[in-house]
Design an enzyme around this catalytic site. Structure first.
Site, PDB file in Angstrom:
ATOM      1  CG  ASN A 122      -8.770  -4.923  -6.668  1.00 50.96           C
ATOM      2  OD1 ASN A 122      -9.076  -5.989  -6.777  1.00 50.96           O
ATOM      3  ND2 ASN A 122      -7.345  -4.563  -6.870  1.00 50.96           N
ATOM      4  CG  HIS A 179      -8.677 -10.389  -2.617  1.00 51.57           C
ATOM      5  ND1 HIS A 179      -7.882 -11.377  -2.755  1.00 51.57           N
ATOM      6  CD2 HIS A 179      -8.275  -9.331  -2.670  1.00 51.57           C
ATOM      7  CE1 HIS A 179      -6.665 -10.668  -2.876  1.00 51.57           C
ATOM      8  NE2 HIS A 179      -6.919  -9.248  -2.661  1.00 51.57           N
ATOM      9  CG  HIS A 184      -3.038  -7.442  -9.934  1.00 50.47           C
ATOM     10  ND1 HIS A 184      -2.278  -7.036  -8.780  1.00 50.47           N
ATOM     11  CD2 HIS A 184      -2.124  -7.657 -10.961  1.00 50.47           C
ATOM     12  CE1 HIS A 184      -0.802  -7.381  -9.067  1.00 50.47           C
ATOM     13  NE2 HIS A 184      -0.813  -7.623 -10.410  1.00 50.47           N
ATOM     14  NE  ARG A 230       0.234 -11.579  -7.893  1.00 48.31           N
ATOM     15  CZ  ARG A 230       0.688 -10.726  -7.055  1.00 48.31           C
ATOM     16  NH1 ARG A 230      -0.119  -9.852  -6.511  1.00 48.31           N
ATOM     17  NH2 ARG A 230       2.135 -11.022  -6.963  1.00 48.31           N
ATOM     18  NE  ARG A 242      -0.880 -14.485  -6.328  1.00 48.03           N
ATOM     19  CZ  ARG A 242      -0.007 -14.040  -5.464  1.00 48.03           C
ATOM     20  NH1 ARG A 242      -0.166 -13.491  -4.502  1.00 48.03           N
ATOM     21  NH2 ARG A 242       1.457 -14.363  -5.825  1.00 48.03           N
ATOM     22  CD  GLU A 298      -4.502  -3.022  -9.330  1.00 49.23           C
ATOM     23  OE1 GLU A 298      -5.042  -2.108  -8.451  1.00 49.23           O
ATOM     24  OE2 GLU A 298      -4.315  -4.159  -8.658  1.00 49.23           O
ATOM     25  CB  THR A 340       0.969  -4.908  -4.857  1.00 47.47           C
ATOM     26  OG1 THR A 340       0.261  -5.885  -5.737  1.00 47.47           O
ATOM     27  CG2 THR A 340       2.101  -4.361  -5.777  1.00 47.47           C
ATOM     28  CD  GLU A 354      -3.796   2.931  -7.129  1.00 50.48           C
ATOM     29  OE1 GLU A 354      -4.138   3.082  -8.236  1.00 50.48           O
ATOM     30  OE2 GLU A 354      -4.008   2.124  -6.405  1.00 50.48           O
ATOM     31  CG  HIS A 388      -1.875  -2.185  -0.932  1.00 50.08           C
ATOM     32  ND1 HIS A 388      -1.731  -2.792   0.161  1.00 50.08           N
ATOM     33  CD2 HIS A 388      -1.681  -3.019  -2.068  1.00 50.08           C
ATOM     34  CE1 HIS A 388      -1.332  -4.003  -0.086  1.00 50.08           C
ATOM     35  NE2 HIS A 388      -1.516  -4.225  -1.363  1.00 50.08           N
TER      36      HIS A 388
HETATM   37  N1  PXP Z   1      -3.909  -0.422  -5.942  1.00 50.97           N
HETATM   38  C1  PXP Z   1      -3.154  -1.172  -6.551  1.00 50.97           C
HETATM   39  C2  PXP Z   1      -2.277  -0.745  -7.494  1.00 50.97           C
HETATM   40  C3  PXP Z   1      -3.221  -2.496  -5.967  1.00 50.97           C
HETATM   41  O1  PXP Z   1      -2.130  -3.368  -6.538  1.00 50.97           O
HETATM   42  C4  PXP Z   1      -3.919  -3.016  -5.107  1.00 50.97           C
HETATM   43  C5  PXP Z   1      -4.003  -4.472  -4.601  1.00 50.97           C
HETATM   44  O2  PXP Z   1      -4.472  -5.246  -5.634  1.00 50.97           O
HETATM   45  C6  PXP Z   1      -4.919  -2.194  -4.691  1.00 50.97           C
HETATM   46  C7  PXP Z   1      -4.854  -0.841  -4.990  1.00 50.97           C
HETATM   47  C8  PXP Z   1      -6.112  -2.514  -3.572  1.00 50.97           C
HETATM   48  O3  PXP Z   1      -5.517  -3.059  -2.494  1.00 50.97           O
HETATM   49  P1  PXP Z   1      -6.534  -3.563  -1.380  1.00 50.97           P
HETATM   50  O4  PXP Z   1      -7.065  -4.877  -1.928  1.00 50.97           O
HETATM   51  O5  PXP Z   1      -5.702  -3.592  -0.200  1.00 50.97           O
HETATM   52  O6  PXP Z   1      -7.619  -2.639  -1.004  1.00 50.97           O
END
Ligand code: PXP
Length: 251
Positions: free
Chosen positions: A14, A17, A50, A52, A56, A77, A108, A158, A197
């Site tokens: 992901n 960030h 993601h 959003r 952001r 996402e 989330t 998930e 997550h």
């Molecule tokens: N899976 C989903 C559905 C999420 O919303 C997120 C966060 O955007 C993640 C995985 C990844 O989480 P993290 O960034 O905490 O590793």
């Protein structure tokens, strides 16, 4: 395909960030596209982003470029809104993971309450599935939510691992058990099971060892940890360039 390859656990990286850092200065650096290419080179099986509602971090243009320029499957996402469904139908990512979204949350915070929103979710899931997109629902490890996902025709769930990752030491085993049991229910229901997550080096192993889980999506920790593994070499390179400039040498 060998039995080991068959059991391979996929990693979706992901890159949200990286975009958070980029947006902090409003420019183009650091580029989520470059991060996605690096993830591909490092063995990621997919890129997760993601989009959003408040944009952001990831922006619409990022989704277009990730789809066009990155060869790995894209997992978008998104909240189950008409705006996001339309965006998914425009870009046709490999997968869509439907997540709950609140403007005021930092991330989330919990899974989708699928059971309370069947009338809203079911037609949107159907639209995405008909378009050939692999739909997953981001839910807490709760058998009731899994059954609802199955009834609505989502092929994938998930499991939200956040509660397990932040649990106090004496609670963590119980939170892990919820995930293990939910993964078993997913298998019984014929749902493909992913998890994610908050996963980090300390928390990933017990989740990665669950045989029914076939994909992990990980972001924040990877980007945060990369600061520490990459900062030293980046400062060294800046030092070298500055010193070369002072000495009148081409860097
Ligand atoms: N899976 C989903 C559905 C999420 O919303 C997120 C966060 O955007 C993640 C995985 C990844 O989480 P993290 O960034 O905490 O590793």
């Amino acid at each position: 395909m060998t039995a080991t390859q068959d059991r391979k656990l996929r990693l979706g990286v992901n890159i949200d960030h990286v975009a958070t850092l980029r947006n902090a200065r409003g420019g183009v650096h650091p580029s989520p596209l470059r991060a996605a290419r690096m993830a591909a080179g490092a063995g990621a099986d997919g890129i997760t982003a993601h989009l959003r509602e408040d944009r952001r971090h990831i922006r619409d243009g990022d989704i277009a470029r990730l789809k066009q320029e990155i060869s790995l499957p894209l997992n978008l996402e998104m909240a189950a809104t008409d705006e996001m469904v339309a965006i998914a139908l425009t870009h046709l990512p490999h997968a869509c993971c439907l997540v709950p979204e609140k403007r005021e949350e930092l991330t989330t915070e919990g899974g989708l309450d699928a059971s309370s929103h069947v009338a809203h979710l079911a037609p949107r899931i159907a639209t995405l599935v008909e378009a050939g997109i692999r739909v997953s629902l981001f839910i807490d490890p709760d058998p009731g939510q899994l059954r609802t996902a199955r009834q609505m025709g989502a092929p994938v769930v998930e499991l939200h691992t956040g509660a397990y990752c932040v649990a106090a030491d004496d609670q963590r085993e119980g939170e892990l058990r919820r995930i293990v049991e939910a993964a078993a229910v997913a298998a019984e229901l014929g749902l493909e099971c992913h998890a994610g997550h908050g996963l980090c080096f300390e928390t990933v192993a017990p989740v990665a060892a669950i045989p029914n889980v076939v994909e992990l999506n990980i972001g924040h920790f990877l980007v945060g940890e990369a600061v520490f593994t990459g900062l030293e070499s980046t400062i060294t390179e800046m030092r070298r360039r500055m010193d070369a400039a002072r000495a009148g040498i081409e860097p």
